[in-house]
Scaffold this motif. Structure first.
Motif, PDB file in Angstrom:
ATOM      1  N   ILE A  65       0.822  -1.207   0.000  1.00 13.85           N
ATOM      2  CA  ILE A  65       0.000   0.000   0.000  1.00 13.85           C
ATOM      3  C   ILE A  65       0.862   1.266   0.000  1.00 13.85           C
ATOM      4  N   GLY A  66       2.099   1.189   0.380  1.00 12.53           N
ATOM      5  CA  GLY A  66       2.971   2.357   0.447  1.00 12.53           C
ATOM      6  C   GLY A  66       3.359   2.646   1.883  1.00 12.53           C
ATOM      7  N   TYR A  67       4.121   3.703   2.052  1.00  6.49           N
ATOM      8  CA  TYR A  67       4.569   4.086   3.381  1.00  6.49           C
ATOM      9  C   TYR A  67       3.447   4.773   4.147  1.00  6.49           C
ATOM     10  N   ALA A  68       3.380   4.486   5.441  1.00  8.72           N
ATOM     11  CA  ALA A  68       2.344   5.104   6.271  1.00  8.72           C
ATOM     12  C   ALA A  68       2.483   6.623   6.289  1.00  8.72           C
ATOM     13  N   LYS A  69       3.719   7.125   6.252  1.00  8.57           N
ATOM     14  CA  LYS A  69       3.910   8.578   6.299  1.00  8.57           C
ATOM     15  C   LYS A  69       3.266   9.269   5.110  1.00  8.57           C
ATOM     16  N   GLU A  70       3.076   8.546   4.008  1.00  6.60           N
ATOM     17  CA  GLU A  70       2.419   9.123   2.840  1.00  6.60           C
ATOM     18  C   GLU A  70       0.929   9.333   3.099  1.00  6.60           C
ATOM     19  N   ALA A  71       0.369   8.623   4.072  1.00  9.57           N
ATOM     20  CA  ALA A  71      -1.048   8.734   4.389  1.00  9.57           C
ATOM     21  C   ALA A  71      -1.362   9.953   5.257  1.00  9.57           C
ATOM     22  N   VAL A  72      -0.334  10.581   5.821  1.00  9.78           N
ATOM     23  CA  VAL A  72      -0.536  11.778   6.643  1.00  9.78           C
ATOM     24  C   VAL A  72      -0.277  12.989   5.746  1.00  9.78           C
ATOM     25  N   ASP A  73      -1.338  13.407   5.065  1.00  8.52           N
ATOM     26  CA  ASP A  73      -1.205  14.491   4.098  1.00  8.52           C
ATOM     27  C   ASP A  73      -1.137  15.854   4.791  1.00  8.52           C
ATOM     28  N   GLU A  74      -1.003  16.908   3.998  1.00 13.28           N
ATOM     29  CA  GLU A  74      -0.862  18.260   4.556  1.00 13.28           C
ATOM     30  C   GLU A  74      -2.068  18.667   5.392  1.00 13.28           C
ATOM     31  N   ARG A  75      -3.267  18.272   4.962  1.00 14.12           N
ATOM     32  CA  ARG A  75      -4.468  18.616   5.723  1.00 14.12           C
ATOM     33  C   ARG A  75      -4.408  17.977   7.111  1.00 14.12           C
ATOM     34  N   LYS A  76      -4.050  16.700   7.172  1.00 19.15           N
ATOM     35  CA  LYS A  76      -3.960  16.004   8.457  1.00 19.15           C
ATOM     36  C   LYS A  76      -2.842  16.606   9.313  1.00 19.15           C
ATOM     37  N   GLN A  77      -1.728  16.998   8.706  1.00 18.05           N
ATOM     38  CA  GLN A  77      -0.638  17.625   9.450  1.00 18.05           C
ATOM     39  C   GLN A  77      -1.093  18.946  10.064  1.00 18.05           C
TER      40      GLN A  77
END
Length: 84
Positions: free
Chosen positions: A62-74
């Motif tokens: 699925i990819g790296y988990a850090k990629e799932a924390v987008d700018e909006r979530k940050q």
């Protein structure tokens, strides 16, 4: 959210808490929530507060988990952290 997905998330948080404790962090709270957002784990590393988002997934394709924390979530986490 399905029960299976919720259970996977709970398992991920449990594993994360064990890991951060092994790293010497001190757990402050889990699942902090305020009107501005939520933070999965808040811990202390020395004199630093650490705000942690947990992303638990099955498999690696699925990819790296850090990629799932987008700018909006940050931004949302940042606002919740400031409220904390």
């Amino acid at each position: 959210m399905t029960k299976t997905r919720r259970d996977l998330g709970i398992l991920g948080e449990e594993l994360a808490v064990k890991k951060i404790k092994r790293l010497g962090y001190r757990l402050i709270t889990r699942n902090y929530s305020c009107p501005l957002g939520e933070i999965d784990i808040i811990a202390r590393d020395g004199d630093c507060l650490v705000f942690i988002e947990i992303k638990t997934r099955k498999g690696r394709s699925i990819g790296y988990a850090k990629e799932a924390v987008d700018e909006r979530k940050q931004r949302q986490m940042s606002k919740a952290a400031l409220a904390y």
